[in-house]
Design a protein around this motif. Structure first.
Motif, PDB file in Angstrom:
ATOM      1  N   TYR A  17      -0.246  -1.098  12.617  1.00 22.03           N
ATOM      2  CA  TYR A  17      -1.643  -1.203  13.014  1.00 22.03           C
ATOM      3  C   TYR A  17      -1.691  -1.245  14.539  1.00 22.03           C
ATOM      4  N   ARG A  70      -3.613   9.070   9.180  1.00 21.42           N
ATOM      5  CA  ARG A  70      -3.999   7.897   9.966  1.00 21.42           C
ATOM      6  C   ARG A  70      -5.447   7.563   9.624  1.00 21.42           C
ATOM      7  N   ARG A 104       3.701  -0.242   7.190  1.00 22.22           N
ATOM      8  CA  ARG A 104       2.452   0.081   7.870  1.00 22.22           C
ATOM      9  C   ARG A 104       2.444  -0.473   9.286  1.00 22.22           C
ATOM     10  N   SER A 146       0.223  -0.819   0.000  1.00 21.42           N
ATOM     11  CA  SER A 146       0.000   0.000   0.000  1.00 21.42           C
ATOM     12  C   SER A 146       0.252   0.923   0.000  1.00 21.42           C
ATOM     13  N   ASP A 147       2.471   0.430  -0.321  1.00 22.77           N
ATOM     14  CA  ASP A 147       1.317   1.018  -0.299  1.00 22.77           C
ATOM     15  C   ASP A 147       0.321   0.160  -0.828  1.00 22.77           C
ATOM     16  N   SER A 149      -3.771   1.514  -2.182  1.00 26.36           N
ATOM     17  CA  SER A 149      -3.639   2.887  -1.749  1.00 26.36           C
ATOM     18  C   SER A 149      -4.829   3.741  -2.103  1.00 26.36           C
ATOM     19  N   GLN A 154      -4.555   2.473  11.438  1.00 28.28           N
ATOM     20  CA  GLN A 154      -3.522   2.152  10.457  1.00 28.28           C
ATOM     21  C   GLN A 154      -2.706   3.399  10.167  1.00 28.28           C
ATOM     22  N   THR A 155      -1.386   3.292  10.294  1.00 27.55           N
ATOM     23  CA  THR A 155      -0.503   4.409  10.002  1.00 27.55           C
ATOM     24  C   THR A 155       0.607   3.946   9.079  1.00 27.55           C
ATOM     25  N   ILE A 156       1.236   4.892   8.409  1.00 28.29           N
ATOM     26  CA  ILE A 156       2.382   4.640   7.549  1.00 28.29           C
ATOM     27  C   ILE A 156       3.605   5.207   8.240  1.00 28.29           C
TER      28      ILE A 156
END
Length: 274
Positions: free
Chosen positions: A128, A153, A126, A2-3, A6, A145-147
């Protein structure tokens, strides 16, 4: 992956909005082939919320999109690789067991942040965060969920009473489609090197959660700092063919420009053919 997913390409957005729009309000009914293919979907009604679990596939592999639709129609979503979805399913079992062991809600015995139990999952870039929380409206599981490199977020909130139902639906999808994220698993080509005058060009093939790519690096000696100056571009595998065609077109045009044909010679060839 996701990416992984995405962006929603609009394949299943009609069930969320009833119109040919994706989550961003863009019209996807343009006659173009979708980037993602929907393989299966499940819908759960838990209290006043609807949850959609969509198994999707794109060129980077398979994943599950979890969308939460609130009573006011507000929509939020997260994306899980198949292997992450399996890990999440296992966490749901442990969270459900812990929730069952809790007594009735006690406003006088709630942590300041409302968190009763927390876990974290990591997949590529990612993270979680799973937080079983309690507030004045009850207990719920918040999944964020964050990158890692920054970015917005996204999160969904699952009522605690629905964790088992959600886990069972997730298990059904994983039983049908497996826990393999898919994508390319073969051996990537070896890197290549090209030297032109005092420049070195390196062609390296790599793969990350976004797919396969080629990194083209240019290395030039720098006399000022007694080291090499390096620049690089990254070309996604999905556009290699187009990249090659453009380069080949420029090669042909420069070849014709540097070696023009004699018009009298061309006319003579035409006369001889007659």
């Amino acid at each position: 992956m996701s990416d992984i997913g995405s962006g929603d390409e609009g394949i299943s957005s009609q069930k969320y909005h009833g119109q040919g729009m994706d989550a961003g309000g863009n019209n996807f009914d343009s006659g173009q082939q979708p980037q993602e293919q929907e393989l299966a979907t499940k819908m759960l009604q838990i209290q006043s919320k609807r949850f959609y679990l969509d198994v999707k596939q794109n060129r980077r592999g398979r994943f599950i999109k979890v969308a939460e639709i609130g009573a006011d129609g507000r929509r939020s979503q997260i994306f899980l690789a198949m292997s992450t979805a399996a890990e999440f399913r296992d966490h749901l079992s442990s969270f459900s067991d812990y929730y069952s062991s809790l007594g009735p809600p006690n406003p006088d015995n709630v942590p300041d942040d409302g968190k009763l139990k927390s876990e974290m999952m990591l997949k590529d870039n990612r993270r979680y965060y799973l937080d079983l929380k309690e507030n004045s409206r009850g207990r719920f599981l918040r999944v964020s969920q964050t990158i890692t490199r920054g970015g917005p977020r996204s999160q969904v909130a699952l009522p605690a009473q629905g964790m088992i139902e959600f886990r069972d639906a997730l298990t059904d999808l994983l039983d049908d489609f497996g826990v393999d994220d898919g994508g390319f698993k073969g051996e990537l080509p070896e890197g290549r090197h090209l030297r032109v005058d005092n420049k070195n060009f390196y062609f390296d093939i790599g793969q990350n959660n976004r797919g396969i790519y080629m990194k083209v690096s240019e290395v030039v000696p720098s006399l000022q700092v007694k080291s090499n100056f390096r620049t690089a571009i990254t070309v996604p595998e999905k556009c290699w063919t187009r990249f090659r065609d453009i380069l080949a077109d420029y090669c042909d045009k420069m070849c014709r420009a540097q070696h023009p044909q004699d018009p009298h010679q061309e006319a003579g060839r035409g006369a001889s053919r007659i």
